[in-house]
Design a protein around this motif. Structure first.
Motif, PDB file in Angstrom:
ATOM      1  N   LEU A   1     111.382 -65.505  58.931  1.00 49.57           N
ATOM      2  CA  LEU A   1     112.004 -64.303  59.510  1.00 49.57           C
ATOM      3  C   LEU A   1     111.752 -63.087  58.621  1.00 49.57           C
ATOM      4  O   LEU A   1     111.487 -61.981  59.120  1.00 49.57           O
ATOM      5  CB  LEU A   1     113.507 -64.502  59.709  1.00 49.57           C
ATOM      6  N   ASN A   2     111.829 -63.291  57.315  1.00 46.12           N
ATOM      7  CA  ASN A   2     111.543 -62.189  56.382  1.00 46.12           C
ATOM      8  C   ASN A   2     110.088 -61.743  56.486  1.00 46.12           C
ATOM      9  O   ASN A   2     109.790 -60.542  56.400  1.00 46.12           O
ATOM     10  CB  ASN A   2     111.865 -62.613  54.951  1.00 46.12           C
TER      11      ASN A   2
ATOM     12  N   LEU B   1     106.127 -57.501  58.453  1.00 49.68           N
ATOM     13  CA  LEU B   1     104.943 -57.180  59.259  1.00 49.68           C
ATOM     14  C   LEU B   1     105.269 -56.322  60.479  1.00 49.68           C
ATOM     15  O   LEU B   1     104.361 -55.926  61.216  1.00 49.68           O
ATOM     16  CB  LEU B   1     104.262 -58.468  59.723  1.00 49.68           C
ATOM     17  N   GLY B   2     106.554 -56.033  60.696  1.00 51.48           N
ATOM     18  CA  GLY B   2     106.940 -55.250  61.868  1.00 51.48           C
ATOM     19  C   GLY B   2     106.973 -56.079  63.142  1.00 51.48           C
ATOM     20  O   GLY B   2     106.951 -55.532  64.251  1.00 51.48           O
ATOM     21  N   ILE B   3     107.033 -57.420  62.988  1.00 47.91           N
ATOM     22  CA  ILE B   3     107.105 -58.326  64.138  1.00 47.91           C
ATOM     23  C   ILE B   3     108.571 -58.532  64.505  1.00 47.91           C
ATOM     24  O   ILE B   3     109.398 -58.796  63.636  1.00 47.91           O
ATOM     25  CB  ILE B   3     106.433 -59.672  63.807  1.00 47.91           C
ATOM     26  N   ARG B   4     108.872 -58.462  65.794  1.00 51.81           N
ATOM     27  CA  ARG B   4     110.278 -58.551  66.214  1.00 51.81           C
ATOM     28  C   ARG B   4     110.654 -59.902  66.824  1.00 51.81           C
ATOM     29  O   ARG B   4     111.819 -60.291  66.795  1.00 51.81           O
ATOM     30  CB  ARG B   4     110.582 -57.435  67.219  1.00 51.81           C
ATOM     31  N   LEU B   5     109.678 -60.637  67.384  1.00 54.64           N
ATOM     32  CA  LEU B   5     109.968 -61.906  68.061  1.00 54.64           C
ATOM     33  C   LEU B   5     109.476 -63.078  67.221  1.00 54.64           C
ATOM     34  O   LEU B   5     108.358 -63.070  66.711  1.00 54.64           O
ATOM     35  CB  LEU B   5     109.285 -61.952  69.430  1.00 54.64           C
ATOM     36  N   TYR B   6     110.312 -64.113  67.095  1.00 55.34           N
ATOM     37  CA  TYR B   6     109.939 -65.304  66.327  1.00 55.34           C
ATOM     38  C   TYR B   6     110.317 -66.547  67.116  1.00 55.34           C
ATOM     39  O   TYR B   6     111.491 -66.827  67.347  1.00 55.34           O
ATOM     40  CB  TYR B   6     110.649 -65.303  64.969  1.00 55.34           C
ATOM     41  N   ASN B   7     109.315 -67.289  67.570  1.00 53.76           N
ATOM     42  CA  ASN B   7     109.504 -68.470  68.416  1.00 53.76           C
ATOM     43  C   ASN B   7     109.641 -69.739  67.577  1.00 53.76           C
ATOM     44  O   ASN B   7     108.922 -69.927  66.599  1.00 53.76           O
ATOM     45  CB  ASN B   7     108.284 -68.595  69.339  1.00 53.76           C
ATOM     46  N   PHE B   8     110.576 -70.627  67.968  1.00 46.12           N
ATOM     47  CA  PHE B   8     110.745 -71.878  67.232  1.00 46.12           C
ATOM     48  C   PHE B   8     111.328 -72.955  68.133  1.00 46.12           C
ATOM     49  O   PHE B   8     111.933 -72.662  69.175  1.00 46.12           O
ATOM     50  CB  PHE B   8     111.657 -71.670  66.007  1.00 46.12           C
ATOM     51  N   HIS B   9     111.131 -74.216  67.744  1.00 48.87           N
ATOM     52  CA  HIS B   9     111.718 -75.344  68.464  1.00 48.87           C
ATOM     53  C   HIS B   9     113.168 -75.515  68.004  1.00 48.87           C
ATOM     54  O   HIS B   9     113.420 -75.577  66.793  1.00 48.87           O
ATOM     55  CB  HIS B   9     110.935 -76.619  68.186  1.00 48.87           C
TER      56      HIS B   9
ATOM     57  N   VAL C   1     114.677 -59.002  63.525  1.00 47.54           N
ATOM     58  CA  VAL C   1     113.926 -60.051  64.208  1.00 47.54           C
ATOM     59  C   VAL C   1     114.805 -60.808  65.205  1.00 47.54           C
ATOM     60  O   VAL C   1     115.974 -61.088  64.945  1.00 47.54           O
ATOM     61  CB  VAL C   1     113.285 -61.026  63.195  1.00 47.54           C
ATOM     62  N   VAL C   2     114.227 -61.108  66.369  1.00 47.26           N
ATOM     63  CA  VAL C   2     114.904 -61.859  67.424  1.00 47.26           C
ATOM     64  C   VAL C   2     114.428 -63.310  67.358  1.00 47.26           C
ATOM     65  O   VAL C   2     113.234 -63.583  67.444  1.00 47.26           O
ATOM     66  CB  VAL C   2     114.594 -61.269  68.818  1.00 47.26           C
ATOM     67  N   THR C   3     115.351 -64.242  67.195  1.00 52.32           N
ATOM     68  CA  THR C   3     115.002 -65.658  67.127  1.00 52.32           C
ATOM     69  C   THR C   3     114.895 -66.197  68.555  1.00 52.32           C
ATOM     70  O   THR C   3     115.853 -66.167  69.313  1.00 52.32           O
ATOM     71  CB  THR C   3     116.063 -66.439  66.332  1.00 52.32           C
TER      72      THR C   3
END
Length: 378
Positions: free
Chosen positions: A110-111, A116-124, A154-156
């Motif tokens: 997430l950090n 990097l300016g990325i807002r979406l983070y996909n995970f199982h 960041v949005v999980t």
């Protein structure tokens, strides 16, 4: 040189951002080059090694180049870049030491997103480990709440899963129950994987089935939580609970399912990421990656936007792709049939045992006493 030029999204009849999960080897900035090379308008990547719990921090030059390349090539890192979480991480882990290890690895990603300016983070979402499901869901939500407080933007993004049993996230209800426990609901979302959905029993093949599935998602989870899609056909048949990705149009979903998907207006502006197989065996027997597979699939999907599926052209392409996957579908259908037959036998055996146990025992007939021949009595 790029294999093919990117399609301008504003030239499409609907603004669909289609790409693939590309390599970030030797620096996260290389993911952008790799996406450009296949004509992707969105992309996914791993932010660090998937084989290790800890990795070196992002190199300053890689961070700077990632941001510069996004600007130069007009990728909106906040909207159309979708990193994939580590497969090592299980946020439902009950063991305190293992849970801490998983959380530390998760938070590190997430950090990296925020750097990097990325807002979406996909995970199982995770695995119950045979513990009660609702307790596992509570642990996932607790870890997410903690991670949200430790980060800013960041949005999980919870990915729906194909499996049953101990796997969390294979039903809309699982996703709903996790989200219900999140304190800041602006920091959580969902990624729908088409293969996982189909394998879990959510049909996408016909317009009516697709409509019913999406209405179910909207009523149970809520469309505002939908943040991304993974586009994969399925090698395994409907409701198989097997996570086996196939190339677009060659699996049990078929081309019409993807026509439904790329023409569905609520999916506009979301990252739509291919995770289809690109490994091919050469004449020498060695398996190599052929990234032109993604190039072709991106163009096929873009070509479905605004197209009438009843035209001869569509039907010819549908048949061509279906024929490509015919042998593979036959193989996996055979496996599914064999499994179903075995399960039916087990179920019948269990029922027979239950009926036998429940049936009243017959009393043994008492032997007739030998009193002699009545005719001799006097």
């Amino acid at each position: 040189m790029p294999i093919v030029a990117r399609t301008l999204v504003n030239s499409l009849k609907k603004p669909m951002y289609i790409g693939a999960h590309v390599s970030a080897a030797k620096g996260v900035h290389n993911s952008i080059t790799n996406s450009i090379n296949i004509g992707g308008n969105s992309f996914a990547l791993f932010l660090k090694s998937q084989r290790k719990w800890t990795s070196p921090p992002l190199a300053p030059e890689a961070k700077d180049q990632f941001k510069a390349f996004c600007l130069e090539h007009q990728y909106d890192a906040a909207k159309h870049v979708l990193p994939h979480g580590s497969y090592l991480v299980n946020l439902a882990q009950k063991d305190a030491e293992k849970a801490k290890q998983a959380y530390t690895c998760f938070l590190d990603d997430l950090n990296r997103c925020e750097q990097l300016g990325i807002r979406l983070y996909n995970f199982h979402p995770g695995n119950t480990g045979k513990e009660p499901r609702q307790e596992a869901i509570g642990r996932i939500a607790s870890q997410l709440n903690k991670a949200h407080k430790a980060t800013k933007t960041v949005v999980t993004v919870l990915e729906n899963m194909a499996g049953s049993g101990n796997v969390v996230g294979s039903t809309w209800e699982d996703l709903r129950d996790i989200i219900a426990l999140i304190d800041d609901k602006s920091r959580v979302g969902v990624c729908i994987d088409t293969c996982h959905s189909f394998a879990a029993g959510y049909d996408l093949r016909s317009p009516d089935a697709f409509k019913q599935t999406m209405e179910g998602f909207a009523s149970i989870v809520g469309m505002p939580y939908l943040k991304a899609l993974h586009l994969n056909d399925s090698k395994a048949p409907f409701s198989s609970h097997r996570d086996l990705h196939a190339n677009i149009g060659t699996g049990f979903l078929g081309l019409r399912a993807f026509h439904n998907i790329v023409n569905y207006e609520p999916f506009q502006d979301l990252p739509m990421v291919l995770e289809t197989p690109i490994e091919k065996k050469g004449a020498d027997g060695k398996v190599e990656e052929d990234k032109s597979v993604w190039t072709q699939e991106i163009k096929v999907l873009e070509g479905l936007i605004g197209v009438d599926p009843e035209t001869d052209t569509f039907k010819a392409e549908e048949k061509r792709l279906s024929d490509v996957g015919a042998e593979e579908r036959k193989k996996f259908q055979g496996q599914a049939d064999k499994k179903a037959k075995t399960e039916d036998k087990k179920q019948q055996k269990t029922l027979d045992a239950m009926f036998k146990k429940a049936a009243p025992k017959r009393k043994k007939k008492a032997p007739k006493e030998d009193g002699g021949d009545d005719s001799d009595a006097s």
